[in-house]
Enzyme design. Structure first.
Site, mmCIF file in Angstrom:
data_model
loop_
_atom_site.group_PDB
_atom_site.id
_atom_site.type_symbol
_atom_site.label_atom_id
_atom_site.label_comp_id
_atom_site.label_asym_id
_atom_site.label_seq_id
_atom_site.Cartn_x
_atom_site.Cartn_y
_atom_site.Cartn_z
ATOM 1 N N LYS A 144 2.126 -9.448 -0.373
ATOM 2 C CA LYS A 144 2.199 -8.572 -1.545
ATOM 3 C C LYS A 144 3.189 -7.452 -1.255
ATOM 4 O O LYS A 144 3.157 -6.863 -0.173
ATOM 5 C CB LYS A 144 0.826 -7.982 -1.883
ATOM 6 C CG LYS A 144 0.833 -7.154 -3.174
ATOM 7 C CD LYS A 144 -0.548 -6.618 -3.519
ATOM 8 C CE LYS A 144 -0.513 -5.855 -4.837
ATOM 9 N NZ LYS A 144 -1.811 -5.238 -5.161
ATOM 10 N N CYS A 172 0.838 -1.211 0.000
ATOM 11 C CA CYS A 172 0.000 0.000 0.000
ATOM 12 C C CYS A 172 0.867 1.253 0.000
ATOM 13 O O CYS A 172 1.719 1.430 0.878
ATOM 14 C CB CYS A 172 -0.919 -0.001 1.211
ATOM 15 S SG CYS A 172 -2.000 1.456 1.275
ATOM 16 N N GLY A 201 -6.230 -5.697 -10.831
ATOM 17 C CA GLY A 201 -6.871 -4.728 -9.955
ATOM 18 C C GLY A 201 -7.751 -3.789 -10.739
ATOM 19 O O GLY A 201 -8.904 -4.090 -11.040
ATOM 20 N N ARG A 202 -7.202 -2.619 -11.128
ATOM 21 C CA ARG A 202 -7.999 -1.650 -11.872
ATOM 22 C C ARG A 202 -8.471 -2.228 -13.213
ATOM 23 O O ARG A 202 -9.565 -1.897 -13.681
ATOM 24 C CB ARG A 202 -7.194 -0.377 -12.096
ATOM 25 C CG ARG A 202 -6.936 0.428 -10.819
ATOM 26 C CD ARG A 202 -6.057 1.637 -11.071
ATOM 27 N NE ARG A 202 -4.741 1.255 -11.584
ATOM 28 C CZ ARG A 202 -3.904 2.074 -12.201
ATOM 29 N NH1 ARG A 202 -4.247 3.337 -12.404
ATOM 30 N NH2 ARG A 202 -2.726 1.652 -12.616
#
Length: 326
Positions: A139, A98, A223-224
């Site tokens: 991750k 993140c 993801g996106r």
């Protein structure tokens, strides 16, 4: 080849996971992070963020969901992971990816990539706390400001007991700006003995093919790309033709799922945020579907749910009753 659905705080939560799970194509998903500080969280906190835990750690379409933890204290993470294990998650995942400033200021996420020794300590403590049959994954990004310690970080996590590593192929400083450095995914895969999954800038099947060619890694986390193209995982798997007729058929299939998404959003978030969540997804869908452009423009000025419902109905986003099971 495996396809994974990424966690995306504030976007790809259980509401959108439910819809994408119905469409299918994913081997599993990773939840948005559960923040761990200095206390052991009650089970209700885990279930609130990852309600799939109530249903065998699976989304409504059957997709397994791994639960992601974020923090910097090895013992606190280990204690919470042990407590979480009683809820039988599909796996436990650690967040070192993140890039959000608020998260990083509190020593969480990608900022820890300057401290590979801490990564190793966290992985080792959490692995020791979990039952041997429960997988521990992680991750990471390629670093904080540069990639100089990427290989060291990956090795630290692997040596600590992580059995699979997703690599978002950018540094924290690079955020989500293209390009993704897929070649670094391959470099990491060469130095760790565990499976490595590529993540970043895969929007189409052609992107996946390029990512595979550059990195040498077949597995990818979407993801996106998955949010803007809900059928992307299917397309990667089937090599289906992609043209205007295909997109029109996909949009027709997506309309009842947009209605389901609306209902799930209404059930989850406070009223003032409902319009924003619905418009957020429609905005991203514009990247692939011309029909989404018209829908988004009609929704854009609206805030009242009654007005939004009228627009959704006019565009054909009407729920199919037998698809609304929780």
């Amino acid at each position: 080849m495996r396809l994974l659905l990424a966690p995306m705080e504030g976007l790809l939560d259980d509401v959108l996971r439910a819809v994408l799970s119905r469409i299918g194509g994913y081997d599993f998903a990773v939840s948005e992070f559960v923040r761990v500080t200095d206390t052991v969280l009650p089970h209700r906190c885990f279930r609130r963020i990852v309600p799939e835990l109530i249903h065998g750690s699976r989304a409504v379409g059957g997709m397994p969901v791994r639960v992601q933890l974020l923090g910097s204290d090895p013992q606190a993470l280990a204690d919470n992971a042990a407590h979480l294990a009683a809820l039988a998650p599909a796996a436990v995942d650690l967040n070192f990816g993140c890039p959000a400033p608020t998260v990083n200021r509190h020593r969480g996420g990608a900022v820890l990539l300057d401290e590979p020794e801490l990564l190793h300590a966290i992985a080792r403590a959490v692995r020791k706390a979990l039952p041997p049959e429960l997988a521990l994954t992680a991750k990471m990004r390629l670093g904080v400001a540069d990639k100089g310690r990427a290989l060291e970080c990956a090795q630290a996590l692997s040596d600590g007991g992580v059995s699979e590593l997703v690599v978002h192929a950018r540094t924290k400083a690079e955020g989500y700006r293209p390009p993704a450095h897929w070649e670094w995914v391959g470099l990491i895969a060469d130095v760790v003995p565990v499976p490595v999954v590529a993540n970043g800038e895969v929007w189409t099947r052609e992107d996946w093919l390029r990512c595979r060619a550059v990195s040498g890694v077949a597995d990818v986390m979407l993801g996106r790309g998955a949010v803007s193209d809900p059928f992307l995982a299917r397309r990667i798997r089937t090599e289906a033709v992609d043209d205007e007729l295909v997109r029109a058929a996909e949009w027709a299939s997506l309309l009842p799922l947009l209605a389901e998404f609306r209902d799930r959003v209404v059930a989850k978030v406070v009223a003032k945020h409902v319009a924003g969540r619905i418009k957020q997804w429609c905005n991203l869908l514009r990247r692939r579907y011309v029909q989404a452009e018209a829908l988004y423009q009609d929704l854009r000025p609206l805030s009242a749910l009654v007005d939004i419902d009228q627009v959704l109905t006019r565009h054909g986003a009407v729920a199919v009753a037998d698809r609304m099971a929780a």
